[in-house]
Write an enzyme that holds these catalytic residues in place. Structure first.
Site, PDB file in Angstrom:
ATOM      1  N   ASP A 181       0.691  -1.314   0.025  1.00 20.61           N
ATOM      2  CA  ASP A 181      -0.068   0.030   0.059  1.00 20.61           C
ATOM      3  C   ASP A 181       1.028   1.109   0.072  1.00 20.61           C
ATOM      4  O   ASP A 181       1.615   1.660   1.103  1.00 20.61           O
ATOM      5  CB  ASP A 181      -0.821  -0.078   1.393  1.00 20.61           C
ATOM      6  N   HIS A 183      -0.547   4.317  -0.169  1.00 13.98           N
ATOM      7  CA  HIS A 183      -1.235   5.002   0.464  1.00 13.98           C
ATOM      8  C   HIS A 183      -0.917   6.661   0.016  1.00 13.98           C
ATOM      9  O   HIS A 183      -1.297   7.670   0.731  1.00 13.98           O
ATOM     10  CB  HIS A 183      -0.540   4.978   2.050  1.00 13.98           C
ATOM     11  N   GLU A 207      -1.032  -0.550  -4.162  1.00 12.56           N
ATOM     12  CA  GLU A 207      -2.392   0.253  -3.805  1.00 12.56           C
ATOM     13  C   GLU A 207      -1.967   1.535  -3.768  1.00 12.56           C
ATOM     14  O   GLU A 207      -1.140   1.948  -3.003  1.00 12.56           O
ATOM     15  CB  GLU A 207      -2.883  -0.314  -2.633  1.00 12.56           C
ATOM     16  N   GLU A 233     -10.394   3.221  -2.120  1.00 12.15           N
ATOM     17  CA  GLU A 233     -10.871   3.731  -0.965  1.00 12.15           C
ATOM     18  C   GLU A 233     -11.305   5.259  -0.768  1.00 12.15           C
ATOM     19  O   GLU A 233     -12.100   5.591  -0.121  1.00 12.15           O
ATOM     20  CB  GLU A 233      -9.930   3.404   0.075  1.00 12.15           C
TER      21      GLU A 233
END
Length: 340
Positions: A181, A183, A207, A233
């Protein structure tokens, strides 16, 4: 049929926001409207929705969803869509309980009898990944996710990425799949380098290699790496997702059921994604209600691939907290993982 009598919300530890809807006959359902760090803003939005939707038919879920979304001048975004998600999930739960049927049956029936899952290791600033990966393996997981990096400058020394590659290598050597991730912490100069360096180690996915608003950069990056790219997300509706599908820049879409308008909208996102050969892997480092809703969606969604679980995730245990997804359920064994 029954009209909505009450809509209540409850802020619970460690950081979750639960929603309960009861109809005039006493039937009830639970939803989750958690928006990490901003749940109080969602509560304000729920207060307005309570005034509006008490008295609506509880079974007319789509009518309520469309009214909430379309009859407002301002649409979308994390706060409004999280509030709507909490109500939507609760209404589906109420209907499922009232009819005595699992939710996935109401959504068309099962397409699988088991669900692949992954959990987190390493914390916010990744560390001790080998020990934590071994612990997850013992718990039954065969895939994990970890933050790819600590803080990295806009343009940093390539050496800043070496520990990221080493952590991926360590976890893969244990026989586990691993997602990295980013982020959105990296900017394009470093994200391109890290994706290239990770390729020989074949992570499950990367991700949010860049923040979602940098859609042109994500499109460019997708042409530079063979690693599957995942994000979603911080996308809150099918309208937010469609740019990435049209760009063919992602391989896995990760909407959060508590942020994207609930069960109703995540199903629509999944159907759109399937038409572009994009898999669904819902984001869910949240509470047990959100996770249970994701599991029901996974059971009946053809392009579902793997589910995030917040079991003992660092967000729930930081600061000495002892709350986790098992705290608020009676059958704690329901979250046991077997062979992945």
């Amino acid at each position: 049929m029954g009209k909505i009598k009450t809509i209540e919300y409850f802020r619970v530890l460690p950081r979750w926001l639960f929603v309960k809807i009861t109809d005039e006959h006493g039937n009830y359902g639970w939803g989750e409207a958690t928006l990490e760090g901003h749940s109080q803003a969602v509560e304000g939005c729920l207060d307005a929705m309570i005034q509006r939707f008490v008295g609506y038919e509880a079974d007319n879920i789509e009518h309520l969803w469309q009214t909430a979304h379309r009859h407002s001048f301002y649409r979308g975004g994390p706060v409004l869509m999280s509030a709507l998600a909490g109500i939507d999930i609760a209404l589906w739960d109420l209907l499922s309980r009232r009819l005595g049927l699992p939710l996935h049956v109401l959504l068309g029936g099962a397409v699988r009898n088991k669900i692949k899952v992954y959990s987190w290791i390493g914390g916010d600033r990744p560390r001790d990944v080998e020990a934590e990966a071994k612990e997850r393996y013992a718990q039954g997981f065969r895939a994990v996710k970890m933050n790819a990096t600590e803080d990295v400058d806009w343009l940093d020394s390539p050496k800043a990425l070496e520990t990221s590659v080493e952590r991926c290598r360590i976890v893969k050597a244990l026989g586990m799949d691993v997602g990295l991730d980013f982020h959105g912490r990296l900017h394009k100069p470093m994200a391109k380098q890290l994706a290239k360096a990770l390729e020989p180690h074949r992570p499950l996915f990367i991700e949010e290699p860049l923040l979602s608003e940098h859609y042109e950069g994500i499109k460019q990056l997708s042409g530079l790496t063979t690693i599957p790219i995942a994000l979603g997300e911080r996308l809150y509706s099918r309208w937010d997702v469609k740019r990435f599908l049209n760009d063919t820049s992602i391989d896995i879409v990760q909407p959060d059921i508590s942020h994207c308008g609930g069960i109703s909208e995540i199903r629509r996102i999944a159907t759109m994604a399937e038409a572009y050969d994009v898999a669904l892997a819902p984001h869910c480092p949240l509470g047990p209600i959100a996770l249970a809703a994701c599991m029901q969606v996974a059971m009946c969604t053809p392009n579902f691939t793997i589910q995030e679980m917040g079991l003992t995730i660092h967000y729930n245990t930081e600061g000495g907290g002892e709350y986790d997804i098992k705290n608020y359920i009676q059958d704690k064994g329901v979250w046991d993982v077997r062979e992945g």
